[in-house]
Write a protein that holds these residues in place. Structure first.
Motif, PDB file in Angstrom:
ATOM      1  N   CYS A   1      17.504  41.578  11.914  1.00  0.00           N
ATOM      2  CA  CYS A   1      18.864  42.104  12.013  1.00  0.00           C
ATOM      3  C   CYS A   1      18.847  43.623  11.931  1.00  0.00           C
ATOM      4  CB  CYS A   1      19.721  41.536  10.894  1.00  0.00           C
ATOM      5  SG  CYS A   1      19.212  42.074   9.238  1.00  0.00           S
ATOM      6  N   CYS A   2      20.031  44.186  12.109  1.00  0.00           N
ATOM      7  CA  CYS A   2      20.201  45.630  11.995  1.00  0.00           C
ATOM      8  C   CYS A   2      21.655  45.893  11.613  1.00  0.00           C
ATOM      9  CB  CYS A   2      19.865  46.324  13.316  1.00  0.00           C
ATOM     10  SG  CYS A   2      20.210  48.099  13.312  1.00  0.00           S
ATOM     11  N   SER A   3      21.860  46.759  10.621  1.00  0.00           N
ATOM     12  CA  SER A   3      23.210  47.131  10.195  1.00  0.00           C
ATOM     13  C   SER A   3      23.284  48.643  10.166  1.00  0.00           C
ATOM     14  CB  SER A   3      23.508  46.543   8.812  1.00  0.00           C
ATOM     15  OG  SER A   3      24.745  47.004   8.327  1.00  0.00           O
TER      16      SER A   3
ATOM     17  N   LEU B   1      16.610  48.922  19.099  1.00  0.00           N
ATOM     18  CA  LEU B   1      17.401  47.884  19.771  1.00  0.00           C
ATOM     19  C   LEU B   1      18.270  48.484  20.859  1.00  0.00           C
ATOM     20  CD1 LEU B   1      18.475  45.652  16.748  1.00  0.00           C
ATOM     21  CD2 LEU B   1      16.535  45.359  18.305  1.00  0.00           C
ATOM     22  N   LYS B   2      18.760  49.685  20.620  1.00  0.00           N
ATOM     23  CA  LYS B   2      19.566  50.366  21.635  1.00  0.00           C
ATOM     24  C   LYS B   2      18.721  50.642  22.871  1.00  0.00           C
ATOM     25  CE  LYS B   2      22.549  54.436  22.233  1.00  0.00           C
ATOM     26  NZ  LYS B   2      23.080  55.655  21.572  1.00  0.00           N
ATOM     27  N   SER B   3      17.478  51.083  22.643  1.00  0.00           N
ATOM     28  CA  SER B   3      16.568  51.333  23.758  1.00  0.00           C
ATOM     29  C   SER B   3      16.157  50.038  24.444  1.00  0.00           C
ATOM     30  CB  SER B   3      15.327  52.077  23.253  1.00  0.00           C
ATOM     31  OG  SER B   3      14.348  52.199  24.258  1.00  0.00           O
ATOM     32  N   ALA B   4      15.913  49.001  23.663  1.00  0.00           N
ATOM     33  CA  ALA B   4      15.465  47.714  24.214  1.00  0.00           C
ATOM     34  C   ALA B   4      16.507  47.100  25.134  1.00  0.00           C
ATOM     35  CB  ALA B   4      15.135  46.749  23.083  1.00  0.00           C
ATOM     36  N   THR B   5      17.792  47.318  24.817  1.00  0.00           N
ATOM     37  CA  THR B   5      18.884  46.735  25.619  1.00  0.00           C
ATOM     38  C   THR B   5      19.463  47.723  26.629  1.00  0.00           C
ATOM     39  OG1 THR B   5      20.493  47.372  23.917  1.00  0.00           O
ATOM     40  CG2 THR B   5      19.533  45.170  23.749  1.00  0.00           C
TER      41      THR B   5
ATOM     42  N   LEU C   1      22.170  41.033  15.391  1.00  0.00           N
ATOM     43  CA  LEU C   1      21.224  39.965  15.089  1.00  0.00           C
ATOM     44  C   LEU C   1      20.224  39.873  16.233  1.00  0.00           C
ATOM     45  CD1 LEU C   1      23.615  37.144  13.814  1.00  0.00           C
ATOM     46  CD2 LEU C   1      22.256  38.726  12.446  1.00  0.00           C
ATOM     47  N   VAL C   2      18.952  39.699  15.906  1.00  0.00           N
ATOM     48  CA  VAL C   2      17.894  39.628  16.917  1.00  0.00           C
ATOM     49  C   VAL C   2      17.311  38.213  16.916  1.00  0.00           C
ATOM     50  CG1 VAL C   2      15.721  40.599  17.735  1.00  0.00           C
ATOM     51  CG2 VAL C   2      17.376  42.061  16.537  1.00  0.00           C
ATOM     52  N   TYR C   3      17.454  37.517  18.060  1.00  0.00           N
ATOM     53  CA  TYR C   3      17.004  36.135  18.193  1.00  0.00           C
ATOM     54  C   TYR C   3      15.847  36.033  19.187  1.00  0.00           C
ATOM     55  CZ  TYR C   3      21.380  34.536  15.977  1.00  0.00           C
ATOM     56  OH  TYR C   3      22.405  34.289  15.113  1.00  0.00           O
ATOM     57  N   GLU C   4      15.135  34.906  19.117  1.00  0.00           N
ATOM     58  CA  GLU C   4      14.157  34.622  20.161  1.00  0.00           C
ATOM     59  C   GLU C   4      14.897  34.448  21.482  1.00  0.00           C
ATOM     60  OE1 GLU C   4      12.227  30.775  19.965  1.00  0.00           O
ATOM     61  OE2 GLU C   4      13.815  29.976  18.687  1.00  0.00           O
TER      62      GLU C   4
END
Length: 638
Positions: free
Chosen positions: A383-385, A313-317, A392-395
């Motif tokens: 999600c990720c904790s 997620l860090k890479s994706a954003t 939270l990962v949404y469409e």
């Protein structure tokens, strides 16, 4: 359209109506579920319910349709009903199944919703429209006892049920029965669904029913579809459909390919079983029990969300860069992310306390929210904790939020048709949260910035489930304020009293913003009409509601009487007395009913963040300008 397709369709419809009765209505009970909400006007409700049951019987008796619907909506106790009979039953057996289903569902008493599923038919009624619902939380497999010794039976079941799930959505009536390799199978969707929704529902059914293997029979049940297999026939040979016609292959090649696929699947299943046993040994997990766990109207076993890796997620954003930031709010900042598989998502970085108890509650809440599936609610993908981050990962919704179109610097014009569809879609989404999901979720912060739009301008509500839910054993709960002033109901802002009607009030405010194209509070407009609700009420009293309509809309594109009716629904939603506001399921009906609401709204209370309470009230002013906050709490079942 091919000649064989036409012939098979005619034969299918003819057989359902003309085959002799086999005196087997197939009334083996698979599911019975009842709403925990009771009708307020019980005598009117029972009268409407009996009327719908009578109408269903008449339609089945008179026609050849296997799925019929009826509704009684011209009252304060509306009833929508759907009956779906398996097409391989005779008409007499179908009527017998309906009679048994009606008798069984009456055990729901005055509950405003009920569903009974037999092998031979499905009957459901609700107080709000549901005919477009396919797969919902609570879908599951119902498995028979024992196993079959037939060689290659599991592979044959997988092959046949897979073919059924692919073929049925392309068949008139969304129904198919077939026999292959000693396996009898059937699949059916409610004919009120779209082809796409039917296909999605049957894919879920196909996945669920594999859990029954190697049992000799099994069923998969869902809100909008049904699937069954057995090593014993439950329909006659002349009631089958040639699936090859709908799968793009000939019958002969189908059988040959089926044998090859069966062998491959058998080998794969063998490897999977060995892998699964090894997994059980190393992790010491508990074996899932066969049979039913919870019912469709109130599932007790929920699937958990997908757990994303933090580094992905860090890479994706792009390390949560400003470049990828989509917005910010009371619950945290939102970033656009592109996963490794090129799927675009929205990642919300929650601004919540980082205690261990908060993280534990975060996991339980997210598990529940991830099971919320509705076309008008933003889908939580996972999600990720990790460390200090709760994600939270949404469409991803490409058009962004509704406020951009209503109040943005480059305000885009929405037609009345688009605005009306947005209003109705919002109402359906909130109604689902309040009345149809197996816990009551109160949003508390309904506003244009929390309404996202897809490419077709269909609304999807965001940020639901991130604040306290209504406990099932209380009529209201006093709690810390968590909302946005201007959209918040007086009893909640002043006294912290929380019920579903808090969302009804906010919904009414947003309706007026959508119609007028202006914010609920705009100091630039001067003291006379700075506050939208006061201005609307004055226009209503003066009989001059046409002044409220956004001037950017073309008058030739809307019917003023329809717009006025929707404004009146909004005024009913913002009533000061909680009991006078409609429920969200009632709001859906009011919006979709052509007749003007019979009730007349009373002058509401107006609240602003500077002067406190405005209007006819003796309550003390609430002057805080606190924006929405989040608190992680326990979810309570109905």
């Amino acid at each position: 359209m091919s000649r064989r397709f036409v012939i098979s369709t005619i034969v299918l419809l003819f057989l359902w109506d003309h085959l002799p009765a086999i005196a087997d209505p197939q009334t083996n009970l698979l599911n019975l579920g009842c709403s925990t909400y009771n009708a307020t006007n019980k005598s009117l409700f029972f009268a409407n319910l009996n009327s719908t049951f009578s109408d269903l019987h008449s339609e089945i008796s008179a026609g050849i349709n296997s799925t019929v619907t009826t509704e009684e909506t011209h009252s304060s106790a509306p009833v929508y009903a759907l009956f779906s009979c398996r097409t391989y039953l005779s008409q007499a057996d179908c009527l017998g199944c309906l009679a048994a289903a009606v008798d069984k569902v009456r055990s729901c008493g005055a509950g405003t919703g009920g569903r009974v599923i037999f092998d031979g038919c499905t009957l459901r009624y609700e107080s709000a429209p549901f005919f477009d619902q396919g797969t919902l939380p609570g879908n599951t497999a119902v498995c028979g006892n024992g196993t079959t010794a037939l060689p290659g039976f599991p592979a044959a079941v997988s092959s046949l049920t897979g073919d059924l799930s692919l073929a049925a959505p392309s068949i008139v009536g969304y129904s198919a029965a077939a026999e292959e390799g000693g396996v009898y199978g059937a699949a059916q969707c409610a004919a009120t669904l779209s082809k796409e929704v039917c296909a999605q529902c049957l894919q879920v059914a196909y996945t669920n029913i594999q859990q029954c293997l190697p049992a000799g029979n099994g069923r998969s049940v869902d809100a909008g579809c049904f699937m069954r297999f057995s090593n014993v026939g439950f329909f006659t040979a002349n009631q089958t459909v040639d699936l090859a016609l709908y799968l793009g292959r000939s019958g002969g090649s189908s059988k040959k390919r089926g044998i090859i696929i069966g062998c491959v699947i058998a080998a794969v299943i063998g490897l999977l079983i060995l892998s699964f046993l090894a997994f059980l040994w190393t992790r010491k997990s508990r074996r899932r029990e066969d049979g039913w766990k919870g019912d469709i109207l109130g599932a007790t076993e929920l699937r958990g969300p997908v757990n994303f890796r933090y580094r992905d997620l860090k890479s994706a954003t792009k390390n949560f860069s400003q470049e990828n930031k989509l917005g910010e709010g009371g619950f945290g900042d939102v970033y656009k992310g592109t996963l490794k598989n090129k799927k675009v998502v929205a990642v919300k970085r929650l601004a919540v306390s980082q205690t261990e108890s908060a993280k534990a509650s975060f996991q339980s809440e997210v598990k529940l929210i991830s099971n919320v599936h509705h076309r008008n609610l933003v889908r939580l993908l996972g999600c990720c904790s990790k460390s200090q981050d709760l994600l939270l990962v949404y469409e991803y919704m490409g058009r962004g939020s509704l406020d951009r179109f209503l109040f943005g610097e480059k305000k885009e014009v929405l037609s009345w048709k688009q605005r009306f569809n947005i209003i109705v879609g919002m109402a359906k989404g909130i109604s689902y949260l309040h009345h149809e999901f197996h816990v009551c979720i109160i949003h508390r912060d309904i506003k244009p910035s929390n309404i996202l739009l897809d490419d077709n301008f269909q609304p999807k509500i965001a940020d639901f489930g991130l604040v306290k839910l209504l406990p099932g054993d209380q009529s209201h709960v006093s709690t810390k304020f968590a909302g946005t002033l201007g959209y918040t109901a007086p009893e909640y802002a002043l006294h912290g009293q929380l019920t579903e009607k808090v969302d009804t009030y906010s919904f009414g405010v947003v309706i007026l913003e959508i119609i007028s194209g202006r914010r609920n509070s705009d100091p630039k407009l001067g003291p006379s009409n700075q506050y939208l609700l006061e201005w609307v009420w004055q226009l209503y009293e003066d009989g001059d509601l046409v002044e409220l309509i956004d001037k950017s809309m073309d008058p030739d594109e809307y019917d003023f009487e329809e717009v006025k009716r929707v404004i009146k629904v909004a005024l009913l939603c913002i009533q000061s007395m909680v009991s006078l506001r409609p429920t969200m399921s009632e709001a859906v009906i009011l919006l979709l009913t052509q007749a003007e609401p019979k009730l007349d709204p009373m002058r509401p209370i107006f609240i602003d963040s500077v002067n406190g309470v405005r209007g006819e009230t003796s309550s003390s002013a609430y002057t805080s300008t606190t924006q929405a906050t989040v608190s992680i709490t326990q979810f309570s079942a109905r």
